[in-house]
Design a protein around this motif. Sequence first.
Motif, PDB file in Angstrom:
ATOM      1  N   UNK A 128     -81.392  22.643  66.628  1.00  0.00           N
ATOM      2  CA  UNK A 128     -82.825  22.649  66.362  1.00  0.00           C
ATOM      3  C   UNK A 128     -83.533  21.859  67.453  1.00  0.00           C
ATOM      4  N   UNK A 129     -84.165  22.584  68.371  1.00  0.00           N
ATOM      5  CA  UNK A 129     -84.789  21.966  69.535  1.00  0.00           C
ATOM      6  C   UNK A 129     -86.275  21.702  69.304  1.00  0.00           C
ATOM      7  N   UNK A 130     -86.863  22.423  68.368  1.00  0.00           N
ATOM      8  CA  UNK A 130     -88.299  22.312  68.102  1.00  0.00           C
ATOM      9  C   UNK A 130     -88.565  21.044  67.292  1.00  0.00           C
ATOM     10  N   UNK A 131     -89.459  20.192  67.793  1.00  0.00           N
ATOM     11  CA  UNK A 131     -89.765  18.933  67.115  1.00  0.00           C
ATOM     12  C   UNK A 131     -90.971  19.044  66.190  1.00  0.00           C
ATOM     13  N   UNK A 132     -91.740  20.104  66.325  1.00  0.00           N
ATOM     14  CA  UNK A 132     -92.906  20.289  65.468  1.00  0.00           C
ATOM     15  C   UNK A 132     -94.118  19.515  65.959  1.00  0.00           C
ATOM     16  N   UNK A 133     -95.037  19.273  65.038  1.00  0.00           N
ATOM     17  CA  UNK A 133     -96.261  18.535  65.362  1.00  0.00           C
ATOM     18  C   UNK A 133     -95.894  17.085  65.630  1.00  0.00           C
ATOM     19  N   UNK A 134     -96.173  16.625  66.851  1.00  0.00           N
ATOM     20  CA  UNK A 134     -95.888  15.232  67.193  1.00  0.00           C
ATOM     21  C   UNK A 134     -96.971  14.334  66.622  1.00  0.00           C
ATOM     22  N   UNK A 135     -98.209  14.662  66.907  1.00  0.00           N
ATOM     23  CA  UNK A 135     -99.326  13.939  66.295  1.00  0.00           C
ATOM     24  C   UNK A 135    -100.625  14.704  66.519  1.00  0.00           C
ATOM     25  N   UNK A 136    -101.516  14.623  65.541  1.00  0.00           N
ATOM     26  CA  UNK A 136    -102.842  15.220  65.719  1.00  0.00           C
ATOM     27  C   UNK A 136    -103.841  14.161  66.171  1.00  0.00           C
TER      28      UNK A 136
ATOM     29  N   UNK B  50    -108.309  13.803  67.019  1.00  0.00           N
ATOM     30  CA  UNK B  50    -109.548  14.401  66.536  1.00  0.00           C
ATOM     31  C   UNK B  50    -109.777  15.782  67.142  1.00  0.00           C
ATOM     32  N   UNK B  51    -109.463  15.906  68.428  1.00  0.00           N
ATOM     33  CA  UNK B  51    -109.748  17.146  69.156  1.00  0.00           C
ATOM     34  C   UNK B  51    -108.540  18.054  69.354  1.00  0.00           C
ATOM     35  N   UNK B  52    -107.322  17.495  69.342  1.00  0.00           N
ATOM     36  CA  UNK B  52    -106.136  18.268  69.728  1.00  0.00           C
ATOM     37  C   UNK B  52    -104.971  18.029  68.775  1.00  0.00           C
ATOM     38  N   UNK B  53    -104.033  18.972  68.820  1.00  0.00           N
ATOM     39  CA  UNK B  53    -102.751  18.821  68.136  1.00  0.00           C
ATOM     40  C   UNK B  53    -101.673  18.901  69.215  1.00  0.00           C
ATOM     41  N   UNK B  54    -100.721  17.994  69.165  1.00  0.00           N
ATOM     42  CA  UNK B  54     -99.685  17.900  70.183  1.00  0.00           C
ATOM     43  C   UNK B  54     -98.343  18.283  69.559  1.00  0.00           C
ATOM     44  N   UNK B  55     -97.671  19.282  70.148  1.00  0.00           N
ATOM     45  CA  UNK B  55     -96.385  19.768  69.663  1.00  0.00           C
ATOM     46  C   UNK B  55     -95.303  19.475  70.701  1.00  0.00           C
ATOM     47  N   UNK B  56     -94.064  19.298  70.231  1.00  0.00           N
ATOM     48  CA  UNK B  56     -92.983  18.958  71.138  1.00  0.00           C
ATOM     49  C   UNK B  56     -91.743  19.804  70.945  1.00  0.00           C
ATOM     50  N   UNK B  57     -90.920  19.831  72.002  1.00  0.00           N
ATOM     51  CA  UNK B  57     -89.684  20.613  72.043  1.00  0.00           C
ATOM     52  C   UNK B  57     -88.769  19.924  73.046  1.00  0.00           C
ATOM     53  N   UNK B  58     -87.486  19.835  72.740  1.00  0.00           N
ATOM     54  CA  UNK B  58     -86.538  19.196  73.651  1.00  0.00           C
ATOM     55  C   UNK B  58     -85.371  20.143  73.885  1.00  0.00           C
ATOM     56  N   UNK B  59     -84.982  20.311  75.149  1.00  0.00           N
ATOM     57  CA  UNK B  59     -83.839  21.163  75.470  1.00  0.00           C
ATOM     58  C   UNK B  59     -82.550  20.374  75.261  1.00  0.00           C
TER      59      UNK B  59
END
Length: 139
Positions: free
Chosen positions: A55-63, A65-74
Motif C-alpha cells: 500500500x503506497x498511497x498515504x491518502x490525505x496528508x493534511x487539509x 483552508x485553500x488546499x488539500x495535500x495528498x501523499x504517495x511513497x514508492x
Amino acid sequence: MAVCIAVIAKENYPLYIRSVPTQNELKFHYTVHTSLDVVEEKISAAGKALADQRELYLGLLYPTEDYKVYGYVTNSKVKFVIVVDSSNTSLRDNEIRSMFRKLHNSFTDVMCNPFYNPGDTIQSKAFDGMVSGMMVQVS
C-alpha cells in the motif's frame, strides 16, 4: 485537478515541482516541504503496524483552508505529493489514487531512461506533458 505536483527524492530534496498558477510557486514549495513531516510520520506508523507493504498511497496528508495535500511513497522511498484546491469537492479518493498511479508509471519510465542519472532533477518532456495533463487549466 491538481494545482501542484511534486516528486521528492528519498533524501527529501525536490526532483520535480510544478505548480499552477506560477506566481504561487514559493507557497507550494513550502506546502510540499511541510507535508514531508506528515509523510515521514505515516511511513513510520505503517512500519510499526506491519501494514500491507504494497500500500503506497498515504491518502490525505493534511487539509488547509485553500488546499488539500495528498501523499504517495514508492518502494524506493521516493515521495509524490499532489496539492488540489479545497473548493474541488467532486474529486474522489479513487481519482487521486489514479493520478498517483499515472505519476508513478511515468516516473518509472523516467527511471528506465539510460540517459537519466538517478537523483538529478527530472527534465523529461514526456513526464512534463503527463503532469501538465493532470494540472488545472488556467485560462
